[in-house]
Design a protein around this motif. Structure first.
Motif, mmCIF file in Angstrom:
data_model
loop_
_atom_site.group_PDB
_atom_site.id
_atom_site.type_symbol
_atom_site.label_atom_id
_atom_site.label_comp_id
_atom_site.label_asym_id
_atom_site.label_seq_id
_atom_site.Cartn_x
_atom_site.Cartn_y
_atom_site.Cartn_z
ATOM 1 N N THR A 174 0.824 -1.212 0.000
ATOM 2 C CA THR A 174 0.000 0.000 0.000
ATOM 3 C C THR A 174 0.856 1.260 0.000
ATOM 4 O O THR A 174 0.501 2.266 -0.618
ATOM 5 N N LEU A 175 1.981 1.223 0.682
ATOM 6 C CA LEU A 175 2.878 2.377 0.763
ATOM 7 C C LEU A 175 4.228 2.049 0.145
ATOM 8 O O LEU A 175 4.715 0.925 0.276
ATOM 9 N N PRO A 176 4.865 3.032 -0.506
ATOM 10 C CA PRO A 176 6.251 2.844 -0.934
ATOM 11 C C PRO A 176 7.176 2.901 0.278
ATOM 12 O O PRO A 176 6.841 3.519 1.299
ATOM 13 N N LEU A 177 8.337 2.301 0.178
ATOM 14 C CA LEU A 177 9.235 2.171 1.319
ATOM 15 C C LEU A 177 9.681 3.508 1.890
ATOM 16 O O LEU A 177 9.892 3.637 3.099
ATOM 17 N N TRP A 178 9.806 4.538 1.042
ATOM 18 C CA TRP A 178 10.336 5.811 1.525
ATOM 19 C C TRP A 178 9.421 6.460 2.563
ATOM 20 O O TRP A 178 9.898 7.214 3.415
ATOM 21 N N VAL A 179 8.120 6.172 2.517
ATOM 22 C CA VAL A 179 7.184 6.793 3.473
ATOM 23 C C VAL A 179 7.474 6.342 4.906
ATOM 24 O O VAL A 179 7.688 7.184 5.790
ATOM 25 N N PRO A 180 7.484 5.016 5.194
ATOM 26 C CA PRO A 180 7.823 4.623 6.562
ATOM 27 C C PRO A 180 9.237 5.035 6.969
ATOM 28 O O PRO A 180 9.468 5.375 8.135
ATOM 29 N N ILE A 181 10.177 5.055 6.022
ATOM 30 C CA ILE A 181 11.541 5.456 6.370
ATOM 31 C C ILE A 181 11.565 6.906 6.845
ATOM 32 O O ILE A 181 12.117 7.228 7.905
ATOM 33 N N VAL A 182 10.951 7.799 6.079
ATOM 34 C CA VAL A 182 10.951 9.226 6.419
ATOM 35 C C VAL A 182 10.272 9.467 7.756
ATOM 36 O O VAL A 182 10.809 10.151 8.639
ATOM 37 N N ILE A 183 9.087 8.885 7.942
ATOM 38 C CA ILE A 183 8.327 9.141 9.168
ATOM 39 C C ILE A 183 9.009 8.518 10.377
ATOM 40 O O ILE A 183 9.142 9.158 11.432
ATOM 41 N N LEU A 184 9.482 7.285 10.238
ATOM 42 C CA LEU A 184 10.039 6.599 11.401
ATOM 43 C C LEU A 184 11.418 7.128 11.786
ATOM 44 O O LEU A 184 11.757 7.148 12.978
ATOM 45 N N VAL A 185 12.204 7.574 10.809
ATOM 46 C CA VAL A 185 13.480 8.204 11.154
ATOM 47 C C VAL A 185 13.222 9.449 11.997
ATOM 48 O O VAL A 185 13.904 9.710 12.992
ATOM 49 N N ARG A 186 12.227 10.226 11.607
ATOM 50 C CA ARG A 186 11.871 11.419 12.394
ATOM 51 C C ARG A 186 11.370 11.025 13.775
ATOM 52 O O ARG A 186 11.784 11.580 14.794
ATOM 53 N N GLU A 187 10.446 10.056 13.843
ATOM 54 C CA GLU A 187 9.831 9.671 15.114
ATOM 55 C C GLU A 187 10.881 9.164 16.107
ATOM 56 O O GLU A 187 10.945 9.618 17.254
ATOM 57 N N PHE A 188 11.679 8.213 15.676
ATOM 58 C CA PHE A 188 12.663 7.648 16.585
ATOM 59 C C PHE A 188 13.814 8.616 16.841
ATOM 60 O O PHE A 188 14.416 8.604 17.911
ATOM 61 N N GLY A 189 14.103 9.473 15.852
ATOM 62 C CA GLY A 189 15.142 10.477 16.045
ATOM 63 C C GLY A 189 14.783 11.461 17.145
ATOM 64 O O GLY A 189 15.623 11.783 18.004
ATOM 65 N N ILE A 190 13.544 11.924 17.157
ATOM 66 C CA ILE A 190 13.105 12.863 18.197
ATOM 67 C C ILE A 190 13.043 12.159 19.551
ATOM 68 O O ILE A 190 13.351 12.756 20.587
ATOM 69 N N THR A 191 12.660 10.888 19.560
ATOM 70 C CA THR A 191 12.645 10.131 20.820
ATOM 71 C C THR A 191 14.058 10.042 21.402
ATOM 72 O O THR A 191 14.266 10.249 22.600
ATOM 73 N N VAL A 192 15.030 9.732 20.551
ATOM 74 C CA VAL A 192 16.432 9.682 21.007
ATOM 75 C C VAL A 192 16.869 11.058 21.496
ATOM 76 O O VAL A 192 17.545 11.183 22.531
ATOM 77 N N LEU A 193 16.485 12.098 20.769
ATOM 78 C CA LEU A 193 16.840 13.466 21.166
ATOM 79 C C LEU A 193 16.305 13.795 22.555
ATOM 80 O O LEU A 193 17.008 14.398 23.378
#
Length: 202
Positions: free
Chosen positions: A100-119
């Motif tokens: 349903t989704l191309p791979l770049w969508v989960p990559i972009v969103i999840l990098v941001r989500e987990f990146g802010i969590t680490v921050l």
């Protein structure tokens, strides 16, 4: 005479934390429904949608109850964001797995989500990074977009005349979610830098 006794910390055994645990347990159930037959079977996809909505509802209600009843605990502070990220990651990756989704969508969103969590964990020794209104809007848009994407197969099979319009609306919602996700991520980084500088007296 003033009562100097400290208010005892709330017990970890409470309803908000129970709802958080339930949300974590719903993640594999959701994945089984979505990845198992959810790529082709509309009934399975509706089941995945129902589990996703229930899980997201527990996300809203557990935080509301914890604040209202004074039941904010260390366990909740750790487990709640883990449950949120696990559910969102399962939904985005699952939608990619079923095509349903191309791979770049989960990559972009999840990098941001987990990146802010680490921050948040990195700067917690100096400041606590509060949630913003933009962050809440991001969650609403992500939930809406994922919900629409999950129901795409049922619409295609049961109401094919609406599928084209449904797909357009779903992608508008997903695009808005991606944009807000990135913008709020940048905003959090800028705020973190300023807060840490202020905390250090720079």
């Amino acid at each position: 005479m003033n009562d100097s006794r400290e208010t005892p910390a709330p017990s970890n055994w409470n309803l908000p934390n129970l709802l958080t645990v339930v949300r974590i347990l719903l993640v594999p159930v959701f994945l089984v429904l979505l990845v198992g037959q959810g790529g082709v079977d509309p009934a399975w996809r509706v089941g995945a949608f129902a589990v996703f909505i229930v899980a997201m509802f527990t996300d809203w209600i557990d935080g509301t109850l914890a604040r209202r009843w004074g039941m904010i605990t260390d366990f909740g502070k750790i487990a709640d964001p883990i449950a949120d990220k696990a559910l969102m990651a399962a939904a985005l990756i699952g939608l990619w797995v079923v095509g349903t989704l191309p791979l770049w969508v989960p990559i972009v969103i999840l990098v941001r989500e987990f990146g802010i969590t680490v921050l948040r964990f990195v700067i917690i020794r100096w400041v606590v990074l509060p949630a913003s209104k933009g962050g809440k809007l991001k969650t609403v848009l992500q939930t809406l977009a994922i919900g629409l994407m999950l129901l795409g197969i049922p619409v295609l099979v049961w109401v094919p005349a609406l599928f084209a319009a449904w797909t357009v609306v779903a992608w508008i919602a997903m695009t808005a979610a991606i944009v807000v996700t990135l913008v709020t991520g940048i905003d959090y980084c800028v705020k973190s830098y300023r807060l840490v500088r202020e905390a250090n007296g720079s």
